[in-house]
Design a protein around this motif. Structure first.
Motif, PDB file in Angstrom:
ATOM      1  N   GLY A   1      16.393  34.361  36.182  1.00  0.00           N
ATOM      2  CA  GLY A   1      15.006  34.111  36.488  1.00  0.00           C
ATOM      3  C   GLY A   1      14.522  34.775  37.766  1.00  0.00           C
ATOM      4  N   LYS A   2      15.242  35.814  38.230  1.00  0.00           N
ATOM      5  CA  LYS A   2      14.754  36.556  39.397  1.00  0.00           C
ATOM      6  C   LYS A   2      13.633  37.489  38.973  1.00  0.00           C
ATOM      7  N   GLN A   3      12.791  37.868  39.943  1.00  0.00           N
ATOM      8  CA  GLN A   3      11.716  38.790  39.639  1.00  0.00           C
ATOM      9  C   GLN A   3      12.251  40.225  39.682  1.00  0.00           C
ATOM     10  N   PRO A   4      12.071  40.988  38.611  1.00  0.00           N
ATOM     11  CA  PRO A   4      12.520  42.375  38.661  1.00  0.00           C
ATOM     12  C   PRO A   4      11.562  43.247  39.476  1.00  0.00           C
ATOM     13  N   VAL A   5      12.063  44.365  39.992  1.00  0.00           N
ATOM     14  CA  VAL A   5      11.162  45.343  40.602  1.00  0.00           C
ATOM     15  C   VAL A   5      10.683  46.286  39.506  1.00  0.00           C
ATOM     16  N   SER A   6       9.552  46.926  39.767  1.00  0.00           N
ATOM     17  CA  SER A   6       9.000  47.855  38.780  1.00  0.00           C
ATOM     18  C   SER A   6       9.689  49.218  38.919  1.00  0.00           C
ATOM     19  N   THR A   7       9.395  50.088  37.981  1.00  0.00           N
ATOM     20  CA  THR A   7       9.951  51.443  37.996  1.00  0.00           C
ATOM     21  C   THR A   7       9.650  52.127  39.330  1.00  0.00           C
ATOM     22  N   SER A   8       8.389  52.052  39.765  1.00  0.00           N
ATOM     23  CA  SER A   8       8.040  52.796  40.977  1.00  0.00           C
ATOM     24  C   SER A   8       8.537  52.079  42.238  1.00  0.00           C
ATOM     25  N   GLU A   9       8.647  50.749  42.175  1.00  0.00           N
ATOM     26  CA  GLU A   9       9.245  50.047  43.334  1.00  0.00           C
ATOM     27  C   GLU A   9      10.712  50.450  43.493  1.00  0.00           C
ATOM     28  N   MET A  10      11.394  50.604  42.388  1.00  0.00           N
ATOM     29  CA  MET A  10      12.782  51.078  42.463  1.00  0.00           C
ATOM     30  C   MET A  10      12.816  52.474  43.062  1.00  0.00           C
ATOM     31  N   GLY A  11      11.884  53.329  42.621  1.00  0.00           N
ATOM     32  CA  GLY A  11      11.808  54.687  43.175  1.00  0.00           C
ATOM     33  C   GLY A  11      11.575  54.655  44.681  1.00  0.00           C
ATOM     34  N   THR A  12      10.642  53.823  45.116  1.00  0.00           N
ATOM     35  CA  THR A  12      10.333  53.714  46.543  1.00  0.00           C
ATOM     36  C   THR A  12      11.555  53.250  47.335  1.00  0.00           C
ATOM     37  N   ALA A  13      12.259  52.258  46.781  1.00  0.00           N
ATOM     38  CA  ALA A  13      13.454  51.752  47.475  1.00  0.00           C
ATOM     39  C   ALA A  13      14.497  52.855  47.625  1.00  0.00           C
ATOM     40  N   ILE A  14      14.622  53.682  46.606  1.00  0.00           N
ATOM     41  CA  ILE A  14      15.610  54.771  46.675  1.00  0.00           C
ATOM     42  C   ILE A  14      15.191  55.799  47.735  1.00  0.00           C
ATOM     43  N   LEU A  15      13.888  56.095  47.811  1.00  0.00           N
ATOM     44  CA  LEU A  15      13.416  57.030  48.843  1.00  0.00           C
ATOM     45  C   LEU A  15      13.671  56.460  50.238  1.00  0.00           C
ATOM     46  N   GLU A  16      13.472  55.159  50.397  1.00  0.00           N
ATOM     47  CA  GLU A  16      13.735  54.537  51.707  1.00  0.00           C
ATOM     48  C   GLU A  16      15.212  54.632  52.058  1.00  0.00           C
ATOM     49  N   ALA A  17      16.062  54.396  51.068  1.00  0.00           N
ATOM     50  CA  ALA A  17      17.500  54.498  51.331  1.00  0.00           C
ATOM     51  C   ALA A  17      17.885  55.941  51.650  1.00  0.00           C
ATOM     52  N   LEU A  18      17.203  56.900  51.021  1.00  0.00           N
ATOM     53  CA  LEU A  18      17.468  58.309  51.355  1.00  0.00           C
ATOM     54  C   LEU A  18      17.066  58.573  52.801  1.00  0.00           C
TER      55      LEU A  18
END
Ligand code: IPM
Ligand code: MG
Length: 368
Positions: free
Chosen positions: A347-364
């Motif tokens: 029952g956790k809230q998933p992130v969206s496609t673009s939120e996942m993309g943003t998180a990956i850019l931040e980690a980069l």
């Protein structure tokens, strides 16, 4: 020197939305790492059929032959189910593979630590899993002649032909042995030599290439059905698996799911070197177009982004940057970011496609 060229074919279903995240990653490498690409975009699959009446135009085919690498999203969808076989979306992808002669399809199945709990198998069976399936991609029953649906007396007969030449087997066997040398030096070849002549030849040729050219690599043979069983029983016994087009299709979906989600798995399809020394190459996620969730921002972009990482490694000799990207994804997963495919019943809230993309850019960014 001009920039290396990329042709992007987002395709159908979730293809465009996951590819949009890949484009952000490509731009990041251009801005932050000085890795500039000349990117062009075109149609493949159902969207190409809608626009041109064919799933792949000759112009797009010609472009694919010229660029340094092709990135593809996914093709197909229920909207196209009724189309004549010759213009189905999948024919566009199969034409690319065949005409570019992309005979070695690399499908890594790696289990990210953060996702080990998510596999449908027990954690100790999959934690740390890292195998590479090398699937022959341009021959076998996918392309063998004769084929078709014919009339015999009062009934119809569907025909496909499993056909392999020695040289087709030899070249993909070499790809597998070369790959094994860069990994844990083990190859398991899978066929059905107990029922198919093409399987007997497959086994013989793989063994001959091994004995003549790669005696240092540990080689074993398995019937493909037993291989499927062993893959679910104890997948960590494998390093590189080499197999034909159809068995590879099945076994790679199976292996993908061991890692938790089909949304995580990239692939590279490689052919012979071009004049510039780079292999002919097409990179695509193993997952399909997922029409049921298309356009809702639910898709996991990781498989497609990891496919770009494979492009960095295999086409552009940027293994370090590929590792940077893979580690950024690992970091994002470790922080708990999950798209809908990676959520259990919690029952956790998933992130969206673009939120996942943003998180990956931040980690980069953090990797700099
Ligand atoms: C794959 C897919 C394709 C295949 C389809 C879309 C033609 O399942 O790449 O695994 O069967 O090869
Ligand atoms: Mg498949």
């Amino acid at each position: 020197m001009s920039n290396p060229s990329l042709l992007i074919l987002p395709g159908d279903g979730i293809g465009p939305e996951v590819m949009a995240e890949v484009r952000r990653v490509i731009d990041w490498f251009g801005d932050k790492r000085g890795l500039k690409f000349d990117v062009s975009e075109d149609l493949v699959g159902g969207c190409a059929y809608d626009a041109h009446g064919t799933p792949l135009t000759d112009e797009t085919m010609a472009k694919a032959q010229e660029v340094d690498a092709v990135l593809l999203g996914a093709v197909g969808g229920p909207k196209y189910d009724k189309l004549d076989f010759s213009v189905k979306p999948e024919r566009g992808l199969l034409r690319l593979r065949k005409e570019m002669d992309l005979y070695a399809n690399l499908r890594p199945a790696q289990c990210f630590d953060a996702l080990a709990d998510f596999s449908s198998l027990k954690k100790d069976v999959v934690a740390g899993l890292d195998i590479m399936i090398i699937r022959e991609l341009t021959s076998g029953v996918y392309f063998g002649e004769p084929r078709g649906i014919i009339k015999e007396g009062n009934e119809r007969v569907g025909i496909n032909t499993q056909r392999y030449t020695e040289s087709e087997i030899a070249r993909v066997a070499r790809s597998a042995f070369e790959m094994a040398r860069k990994r844990n030096n083990k190859v398991c070849s899978m066929e059905k030599a107990n029922v198919m002549e093409s399987g007997i030849l497959w086994r013989d040729v793989v063994q001959e290439i091994h004995d003549a050219e790669y005696p240092d690599v540990e080689l074993s043979h398995m019937y493909a059905d037993a291989g499927a069983m062993q893959l679910t029983r104890w997948p960590k016994q494998f390093d590189v698996i080499v197999t034909d087009n159809l068995f590879g299709d099945l076994l790679s979906d199976l292996a993908a799911m061991l890692t938790g989600s089909l949304g995580m798995l990239p692939s590279a399809s490689l052919g012979a070197p071009m004049a510039n020394g780079r292999p002919k190459a097409l990179y695509e996620p193993v997952h399909g177009s997922a029409p049921d969730i298309a356009g809702q921002g639910k898709a996991n972009p990781i498989a497609c982004i990891l496919s770009f990482a494979m492009a960095l490694r295999y086409s552009f000799d940027k293994g370090d940057e590929a590792t940077r990207l893979e580690q950024a994804i690992e970091a994002v997963l470790a922080k708990g970011y999950r798209t809908a495919d990676l959520l259990g019943e919690e029952g956790k809230q998933p992130v969206s496609t673009s939120e996942m993309g943003t998180a990956i850019l931040e980690a980069l960014d953090e990797s700099l």
